[in-house]
Design a protein around this motif. Structure first.
Motif, PDB file in Angstrom:
ATOM      1  N   GLY A 442     -25.533  70.489 128.184  1.00  0.00           N
ATOM      2  CA  GLY A 442     -26.656  69.707 127.687  1.00  0.00           C
ATOM      3  C   GLY A 442     -27.570  70.477 126.754  1.00  0.00           C
ATOM      4  N   PHE A 443     -27.456  71.791 126.721  1.00  0.00           N
ATOM      5  CA  PHE A 443     -28.301  72.624 125.864  1.00  0.00           C
ATOM      6  C   PHE A 443     -27.620  72.782 124.507  1.00  0.00           C
ATOM      7  CE2 PHE A 443     -29.948  76.519 124.049  1.00  0.00           C
ATOM      8  CZ  PHE A 443     -31.293  76.507 124.390  1.00  0.00           C
ATOM      9  N   SER A 444     -28.315  72.404 123.459  1.00  0.00           N
ATOM     10  CA  SER A 444     -27.748  72.473 122.108  1.00  0.00           C
ATOM     11  C   SER A 444     -28.022  73.860 121.524  1.00  0.00           C
ATOM     12  CB  SER A 444     -28.358  71.378 121.221  1.00  0.00           C
ATOM     13  OG  SER A 444     -27.762  71.383 119.947  1.00  0.00           O
ATOM     14  N   PHE A 445     -27.074  74.763 121.712  1.00  0.00           N
ATOM     15  CA  PHE A 445     -27.248  76.152 121.298  1.00  0.00           C
ATOM     16  C   PHE A 445     -27.220  76.274 119.775  1.00  0.00           C
ATOM     17  CE2 PHE A 445     -25.130  80.258 120.213  1.00  0.00           C
ATOM     18  CZ  PHE A 445     -26.159  81.100 120.602  1.00  0.00           C
ATOM     19  N   ASN A 446     -28.237  76.945 119.236  1.00  0.00           N
ATOM     20  CA  ASN A 446     -28.345  77.191 117.805  1.00  0.00           C
ATOM     21  C   ASN A 446     -28.362  78.694 117.592  1.00  0.00           C
ATOM     22  OD1 ASN A 446     -29.407  77.713 115.168  1.00  0.00           O
ATOM     23  ND2 ASN A 446     -30.269  75.654 115.102  1.00  0.00           N
ATOM     24  N   VAL A 447     -27.333  79.212 116.952  1.00  0.00           N
ATOM     25  CA  VAL A 447     -27.180  80.650 116.819  1.00  0.00           C
ATOM     26  C   VAL A 447     -28.318  81.271 116.024  1.00  0.00           C
ATOM     27  CG1 VAL A 447     -25.773  80.574 114.704  1.00  0.00           C
ATOM     28  CG2 VAL A 447     -25.463  82.441 116.344  1.00  0.00           C
ATOM     29  N   GLU A 448     -29.017  80.497 115.192  1.00  0.00           N
ATOM     30  CA  GLU A 448     -30.122  81.030 114.395  1.00  0.00           C
ATOM     31  C   GLU A 448     -31.404  81.187 115.204  1.00  0.00           C
ATOM     32  OE1 GLU A 448     -29.863  82.080 111.301  1.00  0.00           O
ATOM     33  OE2 GLU A 448     -27.721  81.570 111.299  1.00  0.00           O
ATOM     34  N   HIS A 449     -31.529  80.447 116.293  1.00  0.00           N
ATOM     35  CA  HIS A 449     -32.786  80.442 117.040  1.00  0.00           C
ATOM     36  C   HIS A 449     -32.655  80.977 118.468  1.00  0.00           C
ATOM     37  CE1 HIS A 449     -34.925  78.127 113.970  1.00  0.00           C
ATOM     38  NE2 HIS A 449     -33.847  77.384 113.865  1.00  0.00           N
ATOM     39  N   HIS A 450     -31.549  80.682 119.115  1.00  0.00           N
ATOM     40  CA  HIS A 450     -31.437  80.972 120.545  1.00  0.00           C
ATOM     41  C   HIS A 450     -30.675  82.261 120.809  1.00  0.00           C
ATOM     42  CE1 HIS A 450     -31.569  76.348 120.639  1.00  0.00           C
ATOM     43  NE2 HIS A 450     -32.777  76.794 120.949  1.00  0.00           N
ATOM     44  N   LEU A 451     -31.108  82.982 121.826  1.00  0.00           N
ATOM     45  CA  LEU A 451     -30.328  84.110 122.306  1.00  0.00           C
ATOM     46  C   LEU A 451     -29.187  83.584 123.161  1.00  0.00           C
ATOM     47  CD1 LEU A 451     -33.085  86.681 123.380  1.00  0.00           C
ATOM     48  CD2 LEU A 451     -31.831  86.557 121.214  1.00  0.00           C
ATOM     49  N   PRO A 452     -27.968  84.097 122.981  1.00  0.00           N
ATOM     50  CA  PRO A 452     -26.854  83.660 123.830  1.00  0.00           C
ATOM     51  C   PRO A 452     -27.133  83.983 125.298  1.00  0.00           C
ATOM     52  CG  PRO A 452     -26.044  84.834 121.901  1.00  0.00           C
ATOM     53  CD  PRO A 452     -27.531  85.040 121.940  1.00  0.00           C
ATOM     54  N   MET A 453     -27.027  82.973 126.161  1.00  0.00           N
ATOM     55  CA  MET A 453     -27.279  83.170 127.582  1.00  0.00           C
ATOM     56  C   MET A 453     -26.146  82.623 128.445  1.00  0.00           C
ATOM     57  SD  MET A 453     -30.093  84.863 127.529  1.00  0.00           S
ATOM     58  CE  MET A 453     -30.596  84.898 129.253  1.00  0.00           C
ATOM     59  N   SER A 454     -25.031  82.270 127.825  1.00  0.00           N
ATOM     60  CA  SER A 454     -23.838  81.846 128.554  1.00  0.00           C
ATOM     61  C   SER A 454     -22.622  82.409 127.835  1.00  0.00           C
ATOM     62  CB  SER A 454     -23.747  80.320 128.617  1.00  0.00           C
ATOM     63  OG  SER A 454     -23.390  79.788 127.346  1.00  0.00           O
ATOM     64  N   ALA A 455     -21.482  82.354 128.502  1.00  0.00           N
ATOM     65  CA  ALA A 455     -20.255  82.861 127.889  1.00  0.00           C
ATOM     66  C   ALA A 455     -19.944  82.117 126.594  1.00  0.00           C
ATOM     67  CB  ALA A 455     -19.101  82.715 128.877  1.00  0.00           C
ATOM     68  N   THR A 456     -20.084  80.795 126.624  1.00  0.00           N
ATOM     69  CA  THR A 456     -19.794  80.007 125.427  1.00  0.00           C
ATOM     70  C   THR A 456     -20.741  80.361 124.291  1.00  0.00           C
ATOM     71  OG1 THR A 456     -18.987  78.205 126.816  1.00  0.00           O
ATOM     72  CG2 THR A 456     -19.537  77.661 124.548  1.00  0.00           C
ATOM     73  N   ASP A 457     -22.029  80.575 124.602  1.00  0.00           N
ATOM     74  CA  ASP A 457     -22.986  80.974 123.565  1.00  0.00           C
ATOM     75  C   ASP A 457     -22.518  82.252 122.867  1.00  0.00           C
ATOM     76  OD1 ASP A 457     -24.555  78.876 124.455  1.00  0.00           O
ATOM     77  OD2 ASP A 457     -26.006  80.148 125.496  1.00  0.00           O
ATOM     78  N   CYS A 458     -22.061  83.221 123.653  1.00  0.00           N
ATOM     79  CA  CYS A 458     -21.613  84.494 123.073  1.00  0.00           C
ATOM     80  C   CYS A 458     -20.425  84.283 122.138  1.00  0.00           C
ATOM     81  CB  CYS A 458     -21.241  85.472 124.184  1.00  0.00           C
ATOM     82  SG  CYS A 458     -22.622  86.013 125.211  1.00  0.00           S
ATOM     83  N   LEU A 459     -19.467  83.496 122.595  1.00  0.00           N
ATOM     84  CA  LEU A 459     -18.266  83.286 121.783  1.00  0.00           C
ATOM     85  C   LEU A 459     -18.560  82.441 120.552  1.00  0.00           C
ATOM     86  CD1 LEU A 459     -15.637  82.751 124.633  1.00  0.00           C
ATOM     87  CD2 LEU A 459     -16.223  84.856 123.411  1.00  0.00           C
TER      88      LEU A 459
END
Length: 564
Positions: A442-459
């Motif tokens: 449900g969290f719309s991760f934006n690589v320009e604004h958010h720090l990666p905090m899950s495995a998917t965010d990192c990848l």
């Protein structure tokens, strides 16, 4: 109050008659009024914060239960929960989309109820001790015989480019409905929707992240036969498959079963009637009201108090602010954080806010202080946020330092050291997978604004720089494969992989299955036939059939290939 256990005090209240409902469902209000409860109804509107104590004083009301229901339109943090001397409850309607902030907000309540049983561990992640399953409910709708209904099938739901699988499902239904009556609607009032269900026989159902959704209860209330994705035990505890509704694993099974039911109207009527009877016997608003009052009557006072209240209100606000659900000036968020004891939760939250607001100088100064003073060296979220923030600032040595701090805080393990940004992000992704933090649903991760905090965010951060980074695409697909609702994303990742590995029948099989679970019937079957052909050419057809058998619960895919 009397002592109730190690976690707090039992709220000594044998009979609960005075209810304060915050943003309740109208049907639940009607049930409470019918049962003779004394009610105070509070609406938070668009306020980011709602002062409960002030509202109770204004109305001169002393509740014996306070319950807030999550609303889908506006997000409001209720303050003053620690001041009331009665059980407090939060009913999480959409934990499959909002567990990332529910887990902080739950600390402010004695009990949090989740509509989704399998999301309870996510809500408990930040320390909530009492989280219960309380499903949504249906309604007592009039029965209309199937012969008098105008529509063979109907679907009501938002159909947008952001939900390609739903668009593909609707396309499939339109093709399937040739010779039958079908209605597809994406913008009906609740009343009009229920009228439509009452005039429909079969309701295909599709969820976002494998959640038991409102559509199941609403359509069952009208005596429709619901065709729902196979969600396992949780859904089957509510309705009996094969008797009160039916399930499908992919579009091939949906196609097969729809053909059967469209030719068997008497069976559709029998199952629709059984579903409606189940609603009337177990799933009405009065049943949920009785359950929530029962839960409250045995509740232990375990909500946070004192300075912890401000901490968890602020952490909830940070999570909502990051996701764009709470409109607050960043200065306000930072001021709230500055007023709190700087423990690991707050230190990590501060880095996330500084990143989101692009306060790079402040973030750099913060990282120096954390590393120099060895602050929260054994807290995963601090080390993760610190490492990700350092990468954002191109401070490679700092990014590695936070990773090594994390390794030193746990059991000794031999891992290859990170050699560059991508290898470090991959190490963190694998570490977060071990911690069961694959996605922030449900969290719309934006690589320009958010720090990666899950495995998917990192990848996804790696892929934002190199979209065809094959090792990352493979790892991402492996991590997402077990998660229902992400098949449509996997189709995209797998399509890239197959461009480079054209003879890998295992990849072709995966893209076939992902397509079929995303309602792409023709594409999925074509890929399935291609995968079999590749395996046959490589002398591995028996391995292919064994691999397919483990994923083909009804045997329909094997039967399709045998016909060819």
């Amino acid at each position: 109050m009397t002592k109730g256990g190690d976690s707090g005090y039992r709220l000594a209240m044998t009979v609960i008659r005075k209810l304060c409902f915050i943003d309740p469902k109208p049907q639940l209000v009607a049930a409470a009024e019918e049962a003779g409860y004394e009610l105070l109804l509070l609406r938070t509107g668009k306020q980011p914060f709602f002062d409960l104590a002030a509202a109770l004083d204004e109305h001169g009301f002393e509740p014996e239960l306070v319950m807030q229901t999550e609303t889908l339109a506006d997000r409001t943090i209720v303050t003053g929960l620690d001041t009331v001397d009665c059980p407090t409850m939060f009913w999480a309607m959409d934990p499959h989309l909002n567990a990332y902030w529910h887990s902080a907000y739950a600390r402010l309540f004695d009990v949090t109820c989740s509509t989704q049983r399998h999301w309870i561990p996510r809500i408990k992640r930040q320390g909530a001790t009492d989280v219960r399953w309380l499903p949504i409910f249906g309604r007592a709708e009039p029965w209309k015989p199937m012969a008098e209904r105008q529509l063979d099938m109907a679907f009501v739901g938002r159909i947008t480019p952001q939900r390609p699988a739903r668009q593909w499902m609707v396309k499939f239904l339109r093709e399937k409905a040739q010779g039958h009556t079908l209605s597809i609607e994406d913008n009906l009032t609740y009343t009009k929707m229920m009228e439509l269900y009452g005039d429909s026989r079969i309701i295909p159902n599709e969820s976002i992240f494998g959640e038991v959704n409102f559509r199941l209860f609403e359509a069952a209330s009208c005596g429709c036969l619901v065709m729902s994705q196979d969600l396992g035990e949780e859904q089957e505890a509510l309705f009996e498959p094969g008797r009160e509704f039916d399930t499908y694993a992919d579009v091939v099974e949906l196609d097969h079963k729809l053909s059967w039911y469209l030719d068997n109207p008497r069976l559709v009527q029998a199952m629709g009637m059984a579903a409606r009877e189940r609603v009337l016997s177990e799933h009405l608003p009065e049943h949920r009201l009785a359950r929530l009052v029962s839960i409250a009557s045995e509740a232990t006072r375990c909500r946070v108090t004192g300075v912890e209240v401000s901490k968890w209100e602020t952490l909830t606000a940070v999570a909502m602010w990051e996701a764009g659900l709470l409109v607050q000036p960043v200065k306000t968020i930072l001021a709230r954080l500055a007023d709190l004891d700087q423990d690991g939760d707050i230190v990590a939250a501060l880095l996330r806010v500084q990143s989101g607001a692009k306060l790079n100088k402040a973030m750099s100064d913060n990282l120096k202080v954390i590393l120099t003073n060895n602050i929260c060296c054994d807290v995963l979220d601090v080390n993760l946020a610190g490492s990700m923030a350092a990468l954002r600032l191109d401070e490679w040595d700092w990014a590695k330092s936070f990773w090594y701090r994390h390794l030193r805080s746990g059991p000794e393990r031999r891992l290859a050291p990170p050699t560059d940004k991508f290898s470090l992000l991959t190490l963190w992704a694998k570490e977060l997978k071990r911690a069961d933090r694959v996605v922030r649903a449900g969290f719309s991760f934006n690589v320009e604004h958010h720090l990666p905090m899950s495995a998917t965010d990192c990848l996804m951060t790696i892929l934002s720089e190199e979209p065809e980074h094959l090792p990352t695409l493979r790892l991402l697909d492996t991590m997402l494969r077990p998660i229902m609702g992400l098949e449509q994303a996997r189709v995209g990742f797998l399509s890239i992989l197959t461009l480079f590995e054209r003879t890998d029948w295992r990849l072709a099989l995966e893209i076939a299955l992902a397509n079929l679970r995303s309602y792409r019937l023709e594409s999925g079957l074509e890929e399935l036939e291609l995968a079999q052909s590749m395996a046959r050419e490589q002398g591995q057809e028996s391995l292919f059939r064994k691999a397919l058998a483990t994923r083909d619960r009804a045997g329909l895919l094997s039967r399709h290939l045998a016909k060819g």
